[in-house]
Design an enzyme around this catalytic site. Structure first.
Site, mmCIF file in Angstrom:
data_model
loop_
_atom_site.group_PDB
_atom_site.id
_atom_site.type_symbol
_atom_site.label_atom_id
_atom_site.label_comp_id
_atom_site.label_asym_id
_atom_site.label_seq_id
_atom_site.Cartn_x
_atom_site.Cartn_y
_atom_site.Cartn_z
ATOM 1 N N ARG A 84 65.719 4.055 25.122
ATOM 2 C CA ARG A 84 64.799 4.803 23.840
ATOM 3 C C ARG A 84 65.980 6.425 23.533
ATOM 4 N NH1 ARG A 84 59.408 3.684 24.616
ATOM 5 N NH2 ARG A 84 58.509 3.051 26.361
ATOM 6 N N HIS A 142 57.662 -9.084 24.740
ATOM 7 C CA HIS A 142 57.802 -8.369 25.001
ATOM 8 C C HIS A 142 57.573 -8.881 26.946
ATOM 9 C CE1 HIS A 142 55.696 -6.485 21.712
ATOM 10 N NE2 HIS A 142 56.422 -4.484 22.408
ATOM 11 N N GLN A 145 57.257 5.773 26.977
ATOM 12 C CA GLN A 145 57.758 7.110 26.189
ATOM 13 C C GLN A 145 57.729 8.029 26.249
ATOM 14 O OE1 GLN A 145 54.352 5.431 23.705
ATOM 15 N NE2 GLN A 145 54.953 3.264 22.968
ATOM 16 N N GLU A 152 52.926 3.577 14.152
ATOM 17 C CA GLU A 152 51.889 1.841 14.210
ATOM 18 C C GLU A 152 50.927 2.601 14.720
ATOM 19 O OE1 GLU A 152 53.256 -1.557 17.315
ATOM 20 O OE2 GLU A 152 52.907 0.437 18.218
ATOM 21 N N TRP A 153 49.620 1.742 13.369
ATOM 22 C CA TRP A 153 48.721 1.266 14.202
ATOM 23 C C TRP A 153 48.245 0.203 14.345
ATOM 24 C CZ3 TRP A 153 43.735 -1.043 11.342
ATOM 25 C CH2 TRP A 153 42.839 -0.489 11.318
ATOM 26 N N ARG A 154 47.688 0.950 15.986
ATOM 27 C CA ARG A 154 47.777 -0.185 17.290
ATOM 28 C C ARG A 154 46.030 -0.666 17.195
ATOM 29 N NH1 ARG A 154 50.533 -1.227 21.818
ATOM 30 N NH2 ARG A 154 48.785 -2.650 22.543
ATOM 31 N N SER A 200 51.413 4.412 24.560
ATOM 32 C CA SER A 200 50.782 2.317 24.267
ATOM 33 C C SER A 200 52.070 2.016 25.631
ATOM 34 C CB SER A 200 51.528 2.029 22.755
ATOM 35 O OG SER A 200 52.544 2.403 21.847
ATOM 36 N N ARG A 205 48.326 -5.597 18.635
ATOM 37 C CA ARG A 205 48.871 -6.555 20.744
ATOM 38 C C ARG A 205 48.372 -7.664 21.308
ATOM 39 N NH1 ARG A 205 53.470 -6.864 19.574
ATOM 40 N NH2 ARG A 205 53.614 -5.154 19.792
ATOM 41 N N LYS A 221 62.217 -7.228 17.778
ATOM 42 C CA LYS A 221 61.743 -6.808 18.790
ATOM 43 C C LYS A 221 62.028 -6.937 19.897
ATOM 44 C CE LYS A 221 58.224 -3.299 20.882
ATOM 45 N NZ LYS A 221 57.196 -3.347 19.610
#
Length: 256
Positions: free
Chosen positions: A209, A139, A232, A43-45, A228, A79, A166
């Protein structure tokens, strides 16, 4: 659904590693390390990138990331601050960014923030017109909604046309985590072919998770250095846990 060589929505959840770097050379360095260490999704944020407003720079990086990824899925995400990101952006600019990425054709998956759009189905339809797969996302960094609201939100993503739904929430007690898992399981039971990505963040939510194969979440996010989102776990640890859990489940299923 299937993207590149990856099947999304069945079996062991895919492991996604976010790239949260501000400089171009560091973006490539982390991406190469993540692919080398076995990430299924990168994932490129984009909101972390200092030149996110420069379309030419974004396109250049996407081109190089696609080369680095090979068979690894490339997920692109901007985001917004309203959804827990690093940069503020107007809704019009956000939609134009999504359009430009989809038109360029280098992102395998594109994150679309459902709550930030007046008509998400219209935007998703536009992106599909470029052949773009879409993750609809929402989110909650301050709390966990009730189970019915979370279920309806996931169902709304499906109705809006998102290829994957998501939902990420912040729990304050174990019951919050249970509600998130219940909403996921209920949605998966009623729409078994619709891929879901759900998680409870923070220390309380760690179990969510790694339990996707049980409750119905098809992807989990793991870190390679900088995280991120709260909670995590390192990529190596997540891969090891998911492998052991998958082997255990397959062994039990074989006995039935």
């Amino acid at each position: 659904m299937r993207i590149k060589q990856q099947t999304i929505g069945k079996g062991r959840p895919l492991i996604c590693v976010p790239v949260v770097e501000t400089e171009e050379d560091k973006i490539y360095k982390v991406a190469e390390a993540a692919v080398k260490q076995g990430a299924n999704v990168l994932e490129w944020r984009i909101d972390w990138y200092g030149k996110a407003s420069c379309q030419e720079a974004v396109e250049r990086i996407l081109y190089r990331l696609q080369e680095i990824c090979g068979d690894v899925i490339l997920l692109c995400t901007f985001r917004s601050k309203r959804q827990g990101g690093e940069q503020e952006i107007s809704k019009d600019m956000y939609v134009e960014l999504l359009r430009g990425i989809a038109e360029g054709g280098k992102a395998d998956l594109l994150d679309v923030e459902i709550p930030e759009l007046t008509d998400p189905s219209h935007v998703i339809e536009m992106l599909h017109g470029f052949g773009q797969y879409v993750i609809g996302s929402s989110h909650y960094f301050s709390h966990t909604p009730d189970m019915i609201k979370m279920y309806r939100e996931l169902a709304g993503m499906q109705q809006a046309g998102a290829d994957i739904g998501k939902l990420a929430v912040m729990p304050h007690n174990p019951l919050d985590v249970l509600r998130l898992l219940e909403a996921t399981a209920q949605m998966k039971q009623n729409s078994p072919d619709y891929p879901l990505v759900t998680m409870a963040m923070g220390e309380l939510g760690v179990i969510s998770r790694i339990s996707g194969q049980v409750f119905g979440s098809c992807m989990t996010f793991a870190s390679l250095g900088r995280t991120s989102a709260p909670g995590q776990m390192p990529l190596e640890d997540v891969a090891d846990i998911l492998e052991k859990l998958s082997e255990s489940m397959e062994s039990e299923n074989g006995k039935m």
